[in-house]
Design an enzyme around this catalytic site. Structure first.
Site, PDB file in Angstrom:
ATOM      1  N   ASN A  11       0.842  -1.206   0.000  1.00 24.03           N
ATOM      2  CA  ASN A  11       0.000   0.000   0.000  1.00 24.03           C
ATOM      3  C   ASN A  11       0.867   1.242   0.000  1.00 24.03           C
ATOM      4  OD1 ASN A  11      -2.365  -1.525   0.318  1.00 24.03           O
ATOM      5  ND2 ASN A  11      -2.248  -1.428   2.558  1.00 24.03           N
ATOM      6  N   GLY A  39       1.526  -1.077   3.741  1.00 22.93           N
ATOM      7  CA  GLY A  39       1.020  -2.403   3.389  1.00 22.93           C
ATOM      8  C   GLY A  39       1.708  -3.400   4.300  1.00 22.93           C
ATOM      9  N   LYS A  40       0.908  -4.261   4.941  1.00 24.80           N
ATOM     10  CA  LYS A  40       1.513  -5.157   5.931  1.00 24.80           C
ATOM     11  C   LYS A  40       2.592  -6.039   5.308  1.00 24.80           C
ATOM     12  CE  LYS A  40      -2.669  -5.151   8.723  1.00 24.80           C
ATOM     13  NZ  LYS A  40      -2.217  -4.040   9.583  1.00 24.80           N
ATOM     14  N   ALA A  42       4.463  -5.470   2.537  1.00 17.29           N
ATOM     15  CA  ALA A  42       5.654  -4.690   2.182  1.00 17.29           C
ATOM     16  C   ALA A  42       6.412  -4.255   3.434  1.00 17.29           C
ATOM     17  CB  ALA A  42       5.249  -3.474   1.351  1.00 17.29           C
ATOM     18  N   GLU A 140      -4.027  -9.507   4.205  1.00 14.47           N
ATOM     19  CA  GLU A 140      -4.492  -8.361   3.404  1.00 14.47           C
ATOM     20  C   GLU A 140      -4.594  -8.695   1.916  1.00 14.47           C
ATOM     21  OE1 GLU A 140      -3.691  -4.094   5.600  1.00 14.47           O
ATOM     22  OE2 GLU A 140      -2.107  -4.854   4.315  1.00 14.47           O
ATOM     23  N   ASN A 184      -2.015 -10.333  17.353  1.00 17.69           N
ATOM     24  CA  ASN A 184      -1.978  -9.421  18.496  1.00 17.69           C
ATOM     25  C   ASN A 184      -3.185  -9.766  19.382  1.00 17.69           C
ATOM     26  OD1 ASN A 184      -4.234  -8.178  17.389  1.00 17.69           O
ATOM     27  ND2 ASN A 184      -3.121  -6.402  16.610  1.00 17.69           N
ATOM     28  N   THR A 220       1.474 -11.016  20.283  1.00 23.87           N
ATOM     29  CA  THR A 220       2.142  -9.736  20.527  1.00 23.87           C
ATOM     30  C   THR A 220       1.237  -8.870  21.393  1.00 23.87           C
ATOM     31  OG1 THR A 220       1.292  -8.837  18.437  1.00 23.87           O
ATOM     32  CG2 THR A 220       3.464  -9.853  18.384  1.00 23.87           C
ATOM     33  N   GLY A 222       1.887  -5.400  22.259  1.00 27.25           N
ATOM     34  CA  GLY A 222       2.250  -3.982  22.198  1.00 27.25           C
ATOM     35  C   GLY A 222       3.357  -3.671  23.194  1.00 27.25           C
ATOM     36  N   ASP A 252       4.316  -5.182  12.122  1.00 30.16           N
ATOM     37  CA  ASP A 252       5.013  -5.590  10.890  1.00 30.16           C
ATOM     38  C   ASP A 252       6.520  -5.672  11.128  1.00 30.16           C
ATOM     39  OD1 ASP A 252       2.548  -5.616   9.643  1.00 30.16           O
ATOM     40  OD2 ASP A 252       2.719  -3.535   8.997  1.00 30.16           O
TER      41      ASP A 252
HETATM   42  O1  RIB Z   1       0.248  -2.631   9.630  1.00 32.28           O
HETATM   43  C1  RIB Z   1       0.248  -1.333   9.152  1.00 32.28           C
HETATM   44  C2  RIB Z   1      -0.183  -1.296   7.715  1.00 32.28           C
HETATM   45  O2  RIB Z   1      -1.547  -1.659   7.629  1.00 32.28           O
HETATM   46  C3  RIB Z   1      -0.105   0.069   7.059  1.00 32.28           C
HETATM   47  O3  RIB Z   1       1.141   0.300   6.459  1.00 32.28           O
HETATM   48  C4  RIB Z   1      -1.272   0.056   6.095  1.00 32.28           C
HETATM   49  O4  RIB Z   1      -0.896   0.134   4.752  1.00 32.28           O
HETATM   50  C5  RIB Z   1      -2.056  -1.214   6.399  1.00 32.28           C
HETATM   51  O5  RIB Z   1      -1.806  -2.197   5.486  1.00 32.28           O
END
Ligand code: RIB
Length: 292
Positions: A11, A39-40, A42, A140, A184, A220, A222, A252
């Protein structure tokens, strides 16, 4: 050794910093705007690459400016993007994110090209899966693609790590194919029905997840660290107190570093410790792919 395949989303994050997160119908004046890579999938790939893994990515973008920028970002980190498909007439994924003064966020995602990833995309990336040590996935992209990748990686005897984010119910057949699941608190709650408000409840949720057939569970927590249940051992990983700027992408960072450490041969306990450190560092910086 050291080879991680990340299968997931790409994303562009449009982030507004706000004093507090708005309620329904409320307009909040923000203090700053950032357009950053996200994006999770990436984010996890970047974290794994920064942790020293050789990373190949499987996913999709649109043939547009945001997709081209996202691909260039992955390539600049030496991530193999050969298995990232580019689709005409489909927008690349975008996330709208608000981050409040305490670093808490809310996120909505327009998945765009991410939903074009199918079991045939996974079949096309078979060589990368065959060559890998660890496969890391999130939720996702379409579940059919996730299931196809997990089935193939399991068949090949790979270490399969699923970060079930955003959470959704999973098919029964999937669980025994997972080496490790990393929810989480809220994801573990959705998957188990257990409300994770006490240490006993967290341990119970991990037991419920293991009873579904997964090898190990790493929940997880936090700022409170993490809880690891391998069946043979249960262990609390202590959180590290830090100045929180932005929690986006902390999970991530955790998963990417975890996968890199497992691929490098660390034990699950040591890999979880390294992941915990990385997540603590990630929340001290703005953006989902913070570095340094
Ligand atoms: O985990 C965070 C991510 O969730 C963000 O970068 C967003 O793009 C969503 O995918």
């Amino acid at each position: 050794m050291n080879r991680v395949v990340v299968i997931g989303s790409i994303n562009t994050d449009m982030v507004v910093q706000v004093p507090h997160l708005p309620g329904p119908g409320e307009t909040v004046l923000g203090t700053a705007f950032h357009q950053v890579h996200g994006g999770k999938g990436a984010n996890q790939a970047m974290a794994a690459a920064q942790a020293g893994a050789q990373v190949a990515f499987v996913g999709g973008v649109g043939r547009d400016v945001l997709g081209a920028q996202a691909l260039a970002n992955l390539q600049a980190a030496s991530i193999d993007t050969m298995y990232v498909q580019q689709w005409d007439g489909v927008p690349s994924g975008v996330a709208l994110i608000m981050v409040d003064a305490g670093g808490e966020n809310c996120i909505s995602v327009a998945a765009g090209a991410n939903v074009q990833v199918t079991p045939s995309s996974i079949a096309a990336a078979d060589a990368a899966i065959v060559d890998s040590d660890v496969i890391l996935l999130q939720l996702e992209i379409p579940l059919e693609a996730v299931c196809a990748a997990i089935a193939r990686a399991h068949e090949l005897g790979k270490t399969v790590v699923l970060n079930p984010a955003p959470a959704q119910p999973l098919p029964d057949a999937l669980w025994p194919q997972l080496s490790l699941i990393t929810p989480n608190r809220s994801e573990a709650a959705l998957l188990t029905g257990v409300v994770l408000e006490t240490r006993a409840a967290i341990a119970e949720a991990a037991r419920v997840l293991r009873s579904k057939g997964v090898g190990s569970v790493l929940i997880t927590l936090g700022g409170d660290g993490a809880y690891l249940d391998t069946g043979a051992q249960q262990r609390w990983i202590t959180g590290k107190p830090v100045e929180v700027v932005d929690t986006t992408g902390a999970g991530d960072a955790f998963n990417g570093v975890l996968a890199a450490a497992l691929a490098a041969g660390y034990t699950l306990t040591d890999a979880a410790q390294r992941a915990n450190e990385a997540a603590a560092h990630a929340v001290t910086q703005m953006g989902a792919q913070s570095t340094g």
